[in-house]
Design a protein around this motif. Structure first.
Motif, PDB file in Angstrom:
ATOM      1  N   LEU A 166       0.823  -1.206   0.000  1.00 34.93           N
ATOM      2  CA  LEU A 166       0.000   0.000   0.000  1.00 34.93           C
ATOM      3  C   LEU A 166       0.859   1.258   0.000  1.00 34.93           C
ATOM      4  CD1 LEU A 166      -2.798   1.392   0.258  1.00 34.93           C
ATOM      5  CD2 LEU A 166      -2.595   1.099   2.739  1.00 34.93           C
ATOM      6  N   ALA A 167       1.930   1.229   0.773  1.00 37.56           N
ATOM      7  CA  ALA A 167       2.825   2.394   0.858  1.00 37.56           C
ATOM      8  C   ALA A 167       3.830   2.438  -0.282  1.00 37.56           C
ATOM      9  CB  ALA A 167       3.558   2.381   2.203  1.00 37.56           C
ATOM     10  N   GLY A 168       3.950   1.336  -1.035  1.00 38.43           N
ATOM     11  CA  GLY A 168       4.889   1.294  -2.154  1.00 38.43           C
ATOM     12  C   GLY A 168       6.343   1.246  -1.746  1.00 38.43           C
ATOM     13  N   VAL A 169       6.630   0.637  -0.597  1.00 39.40           N
ATOM     14  CA  VAL A 169       8.000   0.640  -0.086  1.00 39.40           C
ATOM     15  C   VAL A 169       8.698  -0.711  -0.228  1.00 39.40           C
ATOM     16  CG1 VAL A 169       7.513   2.488   1.547  1.00 39.40           C
ATOM     17  CG2 VAL A 169       7.220   0.107   2.269  1.00 39.40           C
ATOM     18  N   LEU A 170       7.968  -1.742  -0.671  1.00 41.58           N
ATOM     19  CA  LEU A 170       8.570  -3.067  -0.771  1.00 41.58           C
ATOM     20  C   LEU A 170       8.970  -3.380  -2.212  1.00 41.58           C
ATOM     21  CD1 LEU A 170       6.208  -5.227   1.495  1.00 41.58           C
ATOM     22  CD2 LEU A 170       8.440  -4.260   2.080  1.00 41.58           C
ATOM     23  N   PRO A 171      10.229  -3.752  -2.445  1.00 39.07           N
ATOM     24  CA  PRO A 171      10.630  -4.203  -3.784  1.00 39.07           C
ATOM     25  C   PRO A 171       9.864  -5.467  -4.163  1.00 39.07           C
ATOM     26  CG  PRO A 171      12.534  -3.788  -2.380  1.00 39.07           C
ATOM     27  CD  PRO A 171      11.342  -3.778  -1.490  1.00 39.07           C
ATOM     28  N   VAL A 172       9.699  -5.684  -5.453  1.00 40.27           N
ATOM     29  CA  VAL A 172       8.947  -6.846  -5.936  1.00 40.27           C
ATOM     30  C   VAL A 172       9.527  -8.164  -5.421  1.00 40.27           C
ATOM     31  CG1 VAL A 172       8.270  -8.150  -7.988  1.00 40.27           C
ATOM     32  CG2 VAL A 172       8.050  -5.658  -7.965  1.00 40.27           C
ATOM     33  N   PRO A 173      10.860  -8.368  -5.426  1.00 41.98           N
ATOM     34  CA  PRO A 173      11.386  -9.631  -4.897  1.00 41.98           C
ATOM     35  C   PRO A 173      11.024  -9.861  -3.425  1.00 41.98           C
ATOM     36  CG  PRO A 173      13.068  -8.502  -6.185  1.00 41.98           C
ATOM     37  CD  PRO A 173      11.940  -7.534  -6.014  1.00 41.98           C
ATOM     38  N   VAL A 174      10.985  -8.795  -2.646  1.00 37.35           N
ATOM     39  CA  VAL A 174      10.610  -8.927  -1.236  1.00 37.35           C
ATOM     40  C   VAL A 174       9.136  -9.305  -1.128  1.00 37.35           C
ATOM     41  CG1 VAL A 174      10.337  -7.707   0.956  1.00 37.35           C
ATOM     42  CG2 VAL A 174      12.379  -7.331  -0.444  1.00 37.35           C
ATOM     43  N   GLU A 175       8.297  -8.674  -1.932  1.00 38.25           N
ATOM     44  CA  GLU A 175       6.870  -9.011  -1.919  1.00 38.25           C
ATOM     45  C   GLU A 175       6.658 -10.472  -2.297  1.00 38.25           C
ATOM     46  OE1 GLU A 175       4.585  -4.801  -2.816  1.00 38.25           O
ATOM     47  OE2 GLU A 175       4.790  -6.256  -4.440  1.00 38.25           O
ATOM     48  N   LYS A 176       7.385 -10.957  -3.297  1.00 38.30           N
ATOM     49  CA  LYS A 176       7.242 -12.355  -3.714  1.00 38.30           C
ATOM     50  C   LYS A 176       7.690 -13.299  -2.603  1.00 38.30           C
ATOM     51  CE  LYS A 176       7.648 -11.815  -8.740  1.00 38.30           C
ATOM     52  NZ  LYS A 176       8.433 -12.197  -9.954  1.00 38.30           N
ATOM     53  N   THR A 177       8.774 -12.943  -1.923  1.00 35.30           N
ATOM     54  CA  THR A 177       9.270 -13.782  -0.831  1.00 35.30           C
ATOM     55  C   THR A 177       8.255 -13.839   0.309  1.00 35.30           C
ATOM     56  OG1 THR A 177      11.558 -13.247  -1.376  1.00 35.30           O
ATOM     57  CG2 THR A 177      11.122 -14.110   0.839  1.00 35.30           C
ATOM     58  N   LEU A 178       7.686 -12.690   0.660  1.00 31.75           N
ATOM     59  CA  LEU A 178       6.696 -12.652   1.727  1.00 31.75           C
ATOM     60  C   LEU A 178       5.427 -13.415   1.332  1.00 31.75           C
ATOM     61  CD1 LEU A 178       7.031  -8.935   2.927  1.00 31.75           C
ATOM     62  CD2 LEU A 178       7.839 -10.999   4.085  1.00 31.75           C
ATOM     63  N   LEU A 179       5.028 -13.291   0.066  1.00 32.83           N
ATOM     64  CA  LEU A 179       3.847 -14.013  -0.408  1.00 32.83           C
ATOM     65  C   LEU A 179       4.069 -15.520  -0.329  1.00 32.83           C
ATOM     66  CD1 LEU A 179       1.033 -13.989  -1.731  1.00 32.83           C
ATOM     67  CD2 LEU A 179       2.191 -13.905  -3.953  1.00 32.83           C
ATOM     68  N   ALA A 180       5.251 -15.970  -0.759  1.00 35.29           N
ATOM     69  CA  ALA A 180       5.561 -17.406  -0.691  1.00 35.29           C
ATOM     70  C   ALA A 180       5.562 -17.888   0.753  1.00 35.29           C
ATOM     71  CB  ALA A 180       6.911 -17.676  -1.348  1.00 35.29           C
ATOM     72  N   GLY A 181       6.162 -17.087   1.647  1.00 38.04           N
ATOM     73  CA  GLY A 181       6.184 -17.453   3.055  1.00 38.04           C
ATOM     74  C   GLY A 181       4.784 -17.529   3.634  1.00 38.04           C
ATOM     75  N   TRP A 182       3.938 -16.572   3.261  1.00 35.86           N
ATOM     76  CA  TRP A 182       2.557 -16.557   3.720  1.00 35.86           C
ATOM     77  C   TRP A 182       1.833 -17.832   3.286  1.00 35.86           C
ATOM     78  CZ3 TRP A 182      -1.173 -11.901   2.308  1.00 35.86           C
ATOM     79  CH2 TRP A 182      -2.430 -12.119   2.900  1.00 35.86           C
ATOM     80  N   ALA A 183       1.947 -18.180   2.005  1.00 38.34           N
ATOM     81  CA  ALA A 183       1.254 -19.357   1.484  1.00 38.34           C
ATOM     82  C   ALA A 183       1.718 -20.635   2.188  1.00 38.34           C
ATOM     83  CB  ALA A 183       1.482 -19.466  -0.028  1.00 38.34           C
ATOM     84  N   ILE A 184       3.022 -20.765   2.379  1.00 41.50           N
ATOM     85  CA  ILE A 184       3.562 -21.973   3.010  1.00 41.50           C
ATOM     86  C   ILE A 184       3.122 -22.067   4.470  1.00 41.50           C
ATOM     87  CG2 ILE A 184       5.687 -23.104   3.770  1.00 41.50           C
ATOM     88  CD1 ILE A 184       7.008 -21.940   1.218  1.00 41.50           C
ATOM     89  N   LEU A 185       3.255 -20.979   5.193  1.00 39.72           N
ATOM     90  CA  LEU A 185       2.891 -20.988   6.614  1.00 39.72           C
ATOM     91  C   LEU A 185       1.387 -21.181   6.806  1.00 39.72           C
ATOM     92  CD1 LEU A 185       5.201 -18.108   7.903  1.00 39.72           C
ATOM     93  CD2 LEU A 185       5.431 -20.548   8.405  1.00 39.72           C
ATOM     94  N   PHE A 186       0.583 -20.653   5.901  1.00 48.62           N
ATOM     95  CA  PHE A 186      -0.867 -20.841   5.983  1.00 48.62           C
ATOM     96  C   PHE A 186      -1.202 -22.322   5.809  1.00 48.62           C
ATOM     97  CE2 PHE A 186      -5.137 -18.908   4.301  1.00 48.62           C
ATOM     98  CZ  PHE A 186      -5.801 -19.496   5.359  1.00 48.62           C
ATOM     99  N   LEU A 187      -0.538 -22.978   4.872  1.00 47.53           N
ATOM    100  CA  LEU A 187      -0.755 -24.411   4.681  1.00 47.53           C
ATOM    101  C   LEU A 187      -0.309 -25.209   5.906  1.00 47.53           C
ATOM    102  CD1 LEU A 187       0.269 -25.129   0.965  1.00 47.53           C
ATOM    103  CD2 LEU A 187      -1.996 -25.417   1.990  1.00 47.53           C
ATOM    104  N   VAL A 188       0.833 -24.844   6.460  1.00 41.85           N
ATOM    105  CA  VAL A 188       1.310 -25.520   7.670  1.00 41.85           C
ATOM    106  C   VAL A 188       0.287 -25.368   8.790  1.00 41.85           C
ATOM    107  CG1 VAL A 188       3.067 -25.466   9.497  1.00 41.85           C
ATOM    108  CG2 VAL A 188       3.752 -25.308   7.089  1.00 41.85           C
ATOM    109  N   PHE A 189      -0.227 -24.161   8.955  1.00 41.72           N
ATOM    110  CA  PHE A 189      -1.222 -23.882   9.980  1.00 41.72           C
ATOM    111  C   PHE A 189      -2.462 -24.755   9.791  1.00 41.72           C
ATOM    112  CE2 PHE A 189      -4.921 -20.848  10.778  1.00 41.72           C
ATOM    113  CZ  PHE A 189      -5.115 -21.259  12.085  1.00 41.72           C
ATOM    114  N   ALA A 190      -3.006 -24.762   8.569  1.00 44.22           N
ATOM    115  CA  ALA A 190      -4.227 -25.528   8.300  1.00 44.22           C
ATOM    116  C   ALA A 190      -4.005 -27.023   8.496  1.00 44.22           C
ATOM    117  CB  ALA A 190      -4.715 -25.244   6.876  1.00 44.22           C
TER     118      ALA A 190
END
Length: 219
Positions: A166-190
């Motif tokens: 939203l603030a436009g402060v994250l580089p695209v590679p960082v956003e992709k890394t965080l998205l991948a981490g989110w997806a993996i951890l969400f699956l682990v949680f479920a």
């Protein structure tokens, strides 16, 4: 998923007296966990498409129905989750409703795909992002109640990614890394929820009864 078997109501000693766990209570927990699993699978599938194929036509065509399924499953979990504070429970449901209605509006009103609308116009997260605020509320509740490492990581990760975009402060590679981490951890949680004992997800029903009585007296 946790197996559902017919059984007599179990009696437990709670903080404010005895209570029973019925078959209906167990069914509610299984519905809650199933909703989380479906939401996690939809989110992981969408994330995988984005990370591997980018904004290809195939990805964009698949993301909207995947998001709709994710949002619906999350809504089911928010109906069946056990939270002692009724006001917090209702707040998370309201967040989900705001986010779902906003996302639906964008999907219908804009000619471009929903994912592109939100990605290219980060200000839309001020509406659609409420869905993820509700999801973060679930992560926080699970981290607080069960001390799960994945939800401890997800609770700050989700707002960092969304607010950073939203603030436009994250580089695209960082956003992709965080998205991948989110997806993996969400699956682990479920997945971990699927094999957890059912009674802890129901909680101390005597507390629910006590709080309900207190609200009735105040009314």
């Amino acid at each position: 998923m946790t197996q559902l078997t017919e059984s007599e109501p179990e009696v437990y000693q709670g903080q404010f007296g005895q209570f029973t766990i019925t078959q209906s209570d167990r069914t509610g927990v299984l519905i809650y966990r199933t909703g989380l699993m479906v939401a996690a699978l939809c989110f992981a599938a969408g994330s995988l498409l984005v990370l591997l194929l980018g904004n290809s036509p195939a990805t964009l065509n698949a993301l909207t129905p995947l998001y709709a399924c994710f949002s619906l499953a999350l809504g089911v979990s928010l109906v069946t989750i056990h939270i002692y504070l009724a006001s917090l429970h209702r707040l998370l449901q309201i967040f989900w409703l705001i986010g779902s209605v906003t996302a639906g509006f964008f999907a219908v009103q804009n000619s471009e795909a929903l994912a592109l609308t939100i990605y290219n116009h980060p200000v839309t997260l001020l509406g659609a992002g409420f869905t993820f605020a509700a999801l973060t509320g679930i992560y926080f509740k699970e981290a607080f109640c069960f001390n799960r490492f994945e939800t401890k990581l997800l609770t700050p990760l989700v707002p960092v990614l969304l607010l950073g975009h939203l603030a436009g402060v994250l580089p695209v590679p960082v956003e992709k890394t965080l998205l991948a981490g989110w997806a993996i951890l969400f699956l682990v949680f479920a997945l971990r929820k699927a094999f957890q004992a059912i009674p802890p997800d129901i909680g101390d029903k005597s507390v629910f009864d006590y709080l309900h009585q207190q609200r009735s007296v105040e009314a």
